[in-house]
Every structure is written in structure tokens, then in C-alpha cells.
Enzyme design. Sequence first.
Site, PDB file in Angstrom:
ATOM      1  N   GLY A 370       0.816  -1.198   0.000  1.00 23.18           N
ATOM      2  CA  GLY A 370       0.000   0.000   0.000  1.00 23.18           C
ATOM      3  C   GLY A 370       0.849   1.246   0.000  1.00 23.18           C
ATOM      4  O   GLY A 370       2.086   1.192  -0.045  1.00 23.18           O
ATOM      5  N   GLY A 371       0.195   2.395   0.036  1.00 24.96           N
ATOM      6  CA  GLY A 371       0.907   3.651   0.021  1.00 24.96           C
ATOM      7  C   GLY A 371       1.742   3.881   1.257  1.00 24.96           C
ATOM      8  O   GLY A 371       2.680   4.677   1.246  1.00 24.96           O
ATOM      9  N   VAL A 375       1.245  -5.215   3.260  1.00 25.01           N
ATOM     10  CA  VAL A 375       0.194  -5.897   4.013  1.00 25.01           C
ATOM     11  C   VAL A 375       0.458  -7.398   3.926  1.00 25.01           C
ATOM     12  O   VAL A 375       0.730  -7.932   2.848  1.00 25.01           O
ATOM     13  CB  VAL A 375      -1.202  -5.567   3.450  1.00 25.01           C
ATOM     14  CG1 VAL A 375      -2.278  -6.316   4.244  1.00 25.01           C
ATOM     15  CG2 VAL A 375      -1.462  -4.069   3.490  1.00 25.01           C
ATOM     16  N   ASP A 486     -10.641   8.847   1.035  1.00 22.50           N
ATOM     17  CA  ASP A 486      -9.836   8.054   0.103  1.00 22.50           C
ATOM     18  C   ASP A 486     -10.590   6.805  -0.327  1.00 22.50           C
ATOM     19  O   ASP A 486     -10.045   5.701  -0.358  1.00 22.50           O
ATOM     20  CB  ASP A 486      -8.495   7.680   0.739  1.00 22.50           C
ATOM     21  CG  ASP A 486      -7.461   7.242  -0.314  1.00 22.50           C
ATOM     22  OD1 ASP A 486      -7.640   7.602  -1.496  1.00 22.50           O
ATOM     23  OD2 ASP A 486      -6.491   6.563   0.048  1.00 22.50           O
TER      24      ASP A 486
END
Length: 679
Positions: A370-371, A375, A486
Site C-alpha cells: 500500500g501507500g 500488508v 480516500d
Amino acid sequence: MAGIVLLIIVSFLLVLPSSTAIGQTCGHAGNYTANSTYQSNLASVVATLKRNTSSLPLLFATATATAGAGPNAVYGLALCRGDITTNLTGCGTCIDGCFRYAQKMCPNDKAASIYDDNCLLGFSNNKDILAQPNNITQDMGTFFQFWNQQVIAGNATVVTAAVHGMLNQTAQLASTNTPRLYATTVMDASSNAMPTTLYSMAQCTPDLSAADCQACLRQVIGLVNATLSVRLGGRVLLLRCNIRYENNMFYDGTPLKRITAASPSPPAAPPTTPTTNSRRPRIEAWAIPLFVVPPLLLVALCFIFYCRRQRRRNRKGNMRLRQKLTYNLQGQDKLDWEMEAELSEFSVFDFHQILEATDNFSDENKLGEGGFGPVYKGQFPEGIEIAIKRLASHSGQGIVEFKNEVELIAKLQHTNLVRLLGCCSQEEEKILVYEYLPNKSLDFFIFDENRKSLLDWSKRLVIIEGIAEGLLYLHKHSRLRVIHRDLKPSNILLDSEMNPKISDFGLAKIFSSNNPDGNATRRVVGTYGYMAPEYASEGLFSIKSDVFSFGVIILEILSGKRNSGSNDCGDFINILGYAWQLYDEGRWNELVDASLEPLHHSAEIMRCMNIGLLCVQEIAADRPTMLDVVAMLTNKTKILAEPKHPAYFNVRVGNEEASTNATESCSINEMTISATTGR
């Protein structure tokens, strides 16, 4: 001996937890002011409810009350659990405790629903709170659920069938047990079907008819899907009906019915026949306590010691949590924060537990990047599968995300929100632990040519409706009013039954219920392609920002194409203007994913496209709220407005007059950004 027994009783009382509510749903009707007429009427309603539940016959420990008129009118309902109605004083005390809890957790809210182990209380300025719900969606403002995170060992299919069978039988008993509309059952453990004994309870307010009670309970049980039904306990509560089951006997009295899960019973042991010469020793009655009492005292003392030790351990853990989760950052991101210690079902994990669960963060367990970091999939020794987000140590934004997600998600509970199980903070490591959802995220399916066919129209519609319900909870029904900021397909996770769960609250913002429509920021964060124009260009965000993102997701679900980066948008740089043009010209089916067979679902698909276009209109005030969206999705006869042109409509391929901000906002679809915009 008497002194020892007295000591044990006193010690046992000392370790008993004080009675506190298990949860609440704060209303969305605005706030009242201190010392106002509304506050006076609310106090009067609660006093009436306490008095009436303490004076009515034992079978009817429920009451409704009203006070005032017009804008200051207050309506209330209270119900005590069926097994405590023999102690009506305790019923009134429980309701009073719920009211004090409401004042603490929902300060000055005109509406709230509070759930305690022994009673519930709801009040509102809307008299509909006293109406009998026709379906769950009409009562979602008072909806609350709570689940044990441990799962029942054994075959999941067998366990699911057994739990549903138990709940259905309990609901049937409750609806026919007039006039109380309350029932308890126990399902004994068996070697093949159920490895543990379960106790269940169902209850309706006694003013419901048997049919209405049965209908209400059936809908509540319908929310217990395959993922939830294997939990070791849980409860789903509305003001008018509720269910609960646990692996311990949480209610008083003898169960109304004993249920046995289908499994072969072990053969009975053959009776032993004493020989003629055998003699059975005789034990005098006065000697029995000498054999029975000492073991019981020993067990009680061990229990007291265990409870005190756990309390000390939890207290130390919470102290460590406060110490570990305090950061001192530089500049604008300075953050001194302490985690609340009262979060239910929230755990603080040691780093070595995380290492063991993920096999030292092995590549085989990596689910994605992810940003703010990778994960991983993990599994605890007891078999619980988890998803672990390991925030990158070099990311200053990651620290803010860590704070946001722990502070927000741990307090939010909804079937369409991903559940945060706990966190870990040790030196540079900042880790979030979530429930594991096996089907990854929405973008994994709808944008893949091979996998998109796995989502037929019925599944896509369920996903659209689930996302809408989750957003409605965030905007209106939760204790905290939250703007996600988001929302995108990669942040919509799917469980084993393809039900959607909104995730990734690192960029979310809490907003005041008094001013939900206008907030400004100099830091614009989110993902281009899903950003509302007023937010991308001016830093203005509101609940309508999330509505815009939701509209983009609807159009992506319908088309199977990303909003931008596609070559199939005609003269438009994104799918929004192209969809609006096709809709306006009556060629809407040209946008729809061919795998959906639009001719078979033309009315529903066209209706969803209309809703999606209403959500992405350029002017924020023209967009519907999520309450309007849910109403449009659930009421198929509701006439929909014609959408005005969407945002970025004038941004076309080769249009050199388009502003830089607008062009950038539509050209990058999967990059999370943080930009500073002058006002």
C-alpha cells in the site's frame, strides 16, 4: 469456615466489573443546548421510563414515554432483559445507567440508542423511534452488533448450520412465548457436530405481535452470515428485537428449550450390577460439606486470583500502550496522543506475536503493497486468520495514518466496515492488525478481464448497496461523524461471501455534526480520479466528497473500467463525462460491462447509473447525501432526478484550456497524494 466464606464472597464482589453499556449508536438529529427545554423533556422521559419499568407487571418490563411538543418533543423506549424482570428495581437502575452512559458517549445528542447487558434505552426527537420497524434498513439508526473474535473449532459448514438452527429455534420460541416474547435455549456440545455448548437468547418488545416479532428476529438473524456464525459468541440488537448467543450461560434461569445438534449419540455405558458380597460405604449427610466445600473454596480462590492478575495485566498493558503510542513529531505534524484504554475487543500485540503469525513477514504471506507499507496475511496459534499492515518507518504520513486508523476504526462497528483487531507499536515498528478477508479488494475483480465475470449483476448490486450502507453509517449513524477521503475500489475489501467492507481510514477526518457540509484544509490528500473537484482544487471537503468518490466507484463497477487511463472514453479524459453523454443520448448500455448481460437487468443497471451520475455532479450541493442514496437503492419505485453534467465534464482529450489541477486530478488513478493547495 464462615469467615473464609465471607472473605471469598467479598473478594468475588471486588473483582466483578461495574455495569457499563456494551455499545451505543448516537443519533443524527442534531444537538440540544444545556438547560434547554429539550434537555428538561429528555430527563422527564427517562424518569418516566425508569418509573414505569419498575412498576409494571413482571412480564412487561418495557415502557415507552413522551414529553413536550413540537421541536422540543422527546420520545423514548426502554426494555429490560427477560430474565432480570424479577428484579424491577435493578431494571430501573440499569436504564438510569444507560442514560448516564448516553450523556457521556453522545453528549447533548437529541437521539441515541444505548445497549447494556441487562437493558436497552432509546430516545429521539422523532416519534418514529416508537414505530414498529418493517425492515432492518428502517431501523439502522438503532442498529448495533458485537462479536467475539474467537471462532468455534470444527467444520465451518456444520457449525454455521448448527448456529443458525439454534438461533431460528430460539426466535420461534420467543415469538410464540406470549406475552413476554422472550426465550432462552441451550445447544449441547456433541462429538461430531458442535465441539462446544452454546447458550442463546431472543427477545422482542412485548407490544409487538407474534408475527411482527418473528419477522424482526428473522431479519436480524439474516445478518449473521457464514463468517459471523462461526464466532464463539455475538449479539445483534435493535430497539425492538435482539438476539445473542455465547459459549457461557449469560442469562439466569433454566433454558426454555434444550437443543441438540444433529450427531450420533455415544452408546450408553452398560449398568454395573453389584455383586452380592459388595458393600457400599455409607456417607453421613453431615460429612458431605467436608468433601464438597474445600474444593469449591479452592476453585473460588483460584478464580479470584486469576481475575485480579488479569486486571493488573490489562492495566499494565494499557499503561504500556499509552507510553508506546505517544510520538513527538516535528513541524505541523506534532502529535501527542494517548490511546483510549476502554476499547472493547481491541488488543495490543507484542512484536514477537506478529513475527510468529506472519512467519517473519515472509514473502509467501505478503498480500500487497500500500501507500504506507506492505500488508501480510497472518495466523495466530488458535487458528484466527488476520491481515497485518506494517507501516513504513520512513513515512511521516504513516504515523498520522496509524493514529487515525486506531482511533477511528476501533470505535466504529458496522458490517460494511473492516474490523480492526488491535495494533503493535515497538520502537520503529507500527503495525495494525485487521480481520482477514479472503477475497482481497474490489479492484482485484472488476478491472481484471478474467475475474470480472465472477461478479454477476446480483453480486455487484450487493457490493454497491453495502458500500452505501457503510458510508451512511460513517456520515450519519456512527458515534463519530467520519469523512473517509480516500474511497476507491482498492479500499473496498470483500469477505468470503463477496460482501464489501470499507477499509483504510488513514486519511479519514472526524467532522462536527453541527457543521457537516464545509471543511477546509491546506493539505489535500487522497487519490486522483476519485477526488471531488472542490477538494482537489480548493481543499474543501465534506460528506459530499465521499459521495463523489462513491459515484465514481458505481460507474467503475458498471463498466468494469477505471475512471481514467482508459482508451474507451471517447473524447473525454475520464469515464464520468463519457458516461453522462451516453446516458443523456440514451446509449447507456454501451458503457456497461458486456459480462453483465445488461438486457436482463436493464432497469436496475440504468437506475444505478443514474444514481452514480447524481453522485458525481460538479456542484457539491447538487449531489445527494448517502441517506438519499440508500433510499434510492432500496426503494425501486422512487423517481430519480435527472443528473446534471459531472465534474471534469469540460476536460477533454486535447483541450489545452483545461486547468492544470483538473487535468492532473483525472489522469492519475491509483496514486495516493498529499499536496499543499493555497486558498
